[in-house]
Motif scaffolding. Structure first.
Motif, PDB file in Angstrom:
ATOM      1  N   LEU A   1      65.713  43.531   2.026  1.00 32.34           N
ATOM      2  CA  LEU A   1      64.512  42.879   1.526  1.00 32.34           C
ATOM      3  C   LEU A   1      63.542  42.753   2.694  1.00 32.34           C
ATOM      4  N   VAL A   2      62.367  43.366   2.560  1.00 30.02           N
ATOM      5  CA  VAL A   2      61.398  43.379   3.649  1.00 30.02           C
ATOM      6  C   VAL A   2      60.057  42.856   3.136  1.00 30.02           C
ATOM      7  N   GLY A   3      59.198  42.517   4.067  1.00 29.03           N
ATOM      8  CA  GLY A   3      57.882  42.021   3.721  1.00 29.03           C
ATOM      9  C   GLY A   3      57.390  41.085   4.805  1.00 29.03           C
ATOM     10  N   PRO A   4      56.114  40.697   4.749  1.00 28.29           N
ATOM     11  CA  PRO A   4      55.557  39.812   5.777  1.00 28.29           C
ATOM     12  C   PRO A   4      56.092  38.397   5.636  1.00 28.29           C
ATOM     13  N   ASN A   5      55.698  37.529   6.562  1.00 31.69           N
ATOM     14  CA  ASN A   5      56.067  36.120   6.475  1.00 31.69           C
ATOM     15  C   ASN A   5      55.582  35.540   5.148  1.00 31.69           C
TER      16      ASN A   5
ATOM     17  N   ALA B   1      49.603  49.134   4.382  1.00 32.95           N
ATOM     18  CA  ALA B   1      48.248  48.586   4.298  1.00 32.95           C
ATOM     19  C   ALA B   1      48.174  47.455   3.274  1.00 32.95           C
ATOM     20  N   ARG B   2      48.786  47.661   2.105  1.00 25.94           N
ATOM     21  CA  ARG B   2      48.694  46.661   1.038  1.00 25.94           C
ATOM     22  C   ARG B   2      49.504  45.410   1.348  1.00 25.94           C
ATOM     23  N   VAL B   3      50.704  45.588   1.881  1.00 25.89           N
ATOM     24  CA  VAL B   3      51.620  44.468   2.046  1.00 25.89           C
ATOM     25  C   VAL B   3      51.505  43.821   3.426  1.00 25.89           C
ATOM     26  N   TYR B   4      51.398  44.646   4.462  1.00 21.91           N
ATOM     27  CA  TYR B   4      51.366  44.127   5.832  1.00 21.91           C
ATOM     28  C   TYR B   4      49.946  44.047   6.409  1.00 21.91           C
TER      29      TYR B   4
ATOM     30  N   ASP C   1      48.991  50.806  14.040  1.00 16.62           N
ATOM     31  CA  ASP C   1      47.874  51.146  14.938  1.00 16.62           C
ATOM     32  C   ASP C   1      46.873  50.008  15.087  1.00 16.62           C
ATOM     33  N   ALA C   2      46.588  49.301  13.980  1.00 13.51           N
ATOM     34  CA  ALA C   2      45.587  48.234  14.061  1.00 13.51           C
ATOM     35  C   ALA C   2      45.656  47.380  12.807  1.00 13.51           C
ATOM     36  N   PRO C   3      45.290  46.097  12.930  1.00 11.38           N
ATOM     37  CA  PRO C   3      45.157  45.282  11.722  1.00 11.38           C
ATOM     38  C   PRO C   3      43.961  45.766  10.898  1.00 11.38           C
ATOM     39  N   ILE C   4      44.043  45.617   9.617  1.00 15.51           N
ATOM     40  CA  ILE C   4      42.924  46.015   8.755  1.00 15.51           C
ATOM     41  C   ILE C   4      41.857  44.957   8.833  1.00 15.51           C
ATOM     42  N   ARG C   5      40.664  45.370   9.167  1.00 12.21           N
ATOM     43  CA  ARG C   5      39.570  44.413   9.318  1.00 12.21           C
ATOM     44  C   ARG C   5      39.224  43.768   7.988  1.00 12.21           C
ATOM     45  N   GLY C   6      38.975  42.479   8.065  1.00 15.66           N
ATOM     46  CA  GLY C   6      38.599  41.753   6.852  1.00 15.66           C
ATOM     47  C   GLY C   6      39.798  41.199   6.102  1.00 15.66           C
ATOM     48  N   ALA C   7      41.015  41.597   6.505  1.00 17.04           N
ATOM     49  CA  ALA C   7      42.203  41.051   5.828  1.00 17.04           C
ATOM     50  C   ALA C   7      42.398  39.599   6.262  1.00 17.04           C
ATOM     51  N   ALA C   8      42.970  38.824   5.377  1.00 14.01           N
ATOM     52  CA  ALA C   8      43.173  37.399   5.681  1.00 14.01           C
ATOM     53  C   ALA C   8      44.160  37.225   6.820  1.00 14.01           C
TER      54      ALA C   8
END
Length: 266
Positions: free
Chosen positions: A37-41, A237-240, A259-266
């Motif tokens: 089971l994976v995913g962000p905090n 991109a969608r999940v992380y 490579d980089a965080p997506i700009r504008g993501a919370a």
């Protein structure tokens, strides 16, 4: 071992009025396979694991091992089929490692430990498999976080359950022990025909050792399949919320390169 698959349907796991997991279905988890089971905090990974294990009061839905309804069982009865390892054992416990393992074995007697002597012999064998037999007479309050993590794994493995559920078993371990523990978990699951479910933050470890990845976000499944099917730039991109590549190293293992965080993501 049961040789039965674990199925989850319509699962609702809530803390008070706040539902973390709602109406979740999982395709059957087959014996002899390891699912990560994976995913962000705050994705709901640990909550889902605890819900499947029947450790959150008021959990609703069906969790079946073959024809057995695990959620309908008493805690001692469920413990004969399923072992759960939390993120870490509590500190401040003066029991020795051997006492905790023998106690766990004797709490739900099985053919592995029909008496105290058999339980002690089996506990030593499990500690030896993990390479921590030298900790047998140490008390839990004298162990490091990583050592307590390994003892927790020993407790989960000792009863040789049909279902093995591990919540971040590598979180307090150094790189060498991360690899050795995950190799041992996989070998145990495959060779003994267990249903293995593990929460992991490290996508590299998940891709290398798991047969199946279930990616979660906000308590819902975003992807479910083999590591190669699940780990895609779109999923990352969608999940992380990162721009990332998924490549293979010279030995064929999947690598996730953020490579980089997506700009504008919370």
């Amino acid at each position: 071992m049961s040789g039965a698959s674990l199925s989850v349907t319509g699962l609702r796991v809530a803390y008070g009025r706040r539902a973390v997991v709602e109406g979740l279905d999982l395709a059957p988890l087959r014996p002899g396979t390891l699912t990560a089971l994976v995913g962000p905090n705050a994705a709901g990974k640990s909550t889902l694991l605890r819900g499947i294990a029947g450790l959150v009061p008021g959990t609703r839905g069906a969790v079946r091992l073959g024809e057995r309804d695990l959620l309908a069982m008493s805690i001692p009865e469920r413990a004969r089929h399923l072992a759960y390892m939390p993120q870490g054992l509590p500190g401040g416990v003066a029991l020795t490692v051997m006492e905790t393992l023998v106690g766990a074995l004797r709490a739900t007697p099985t053919a592995l430990a029909p008496n105290g002597a058999a339980a002690a012999a089996h506990a030593v064998a499990v500690l030896r498999r993990l390479g921590i037999e030298h900790l047998a007479m140490r008390t839990l309050d004298r162990l490091s976080g990583g050592q307590r993590q390994l003892v927790g794994l020993a407790q989960a493995l000792a009863r040789e359950p049909a279902v093995l559920m591990l919540d971040e078993p590598t979180s307090a371990l150094d790189l060498r022990h991360q690899m050795s523990v995950m190799a041992l978990v996989r070998e145990t699951v495959v060779s003994r025909g267990l249903v293995g479910v593990v929460v992991l933050h490290d996508l590299g470890l998940a891709a290398r050792f798991a047969d199946r990845l279930v990616a979660l976000s906000e308590g819902a499944i975003q992807a479910d399949g083999t590591p190669a099917e699940t780990l895609t730039p779109d999923l990352l991109a969608r999940v992380y919320e990162v721009e990332a590549r998924v490549e293979r190293c010279s030995q064929g293992h999947l690598l996730v390169l953020a490579d980089a965080p997506i700009r504008g993501a919370a």
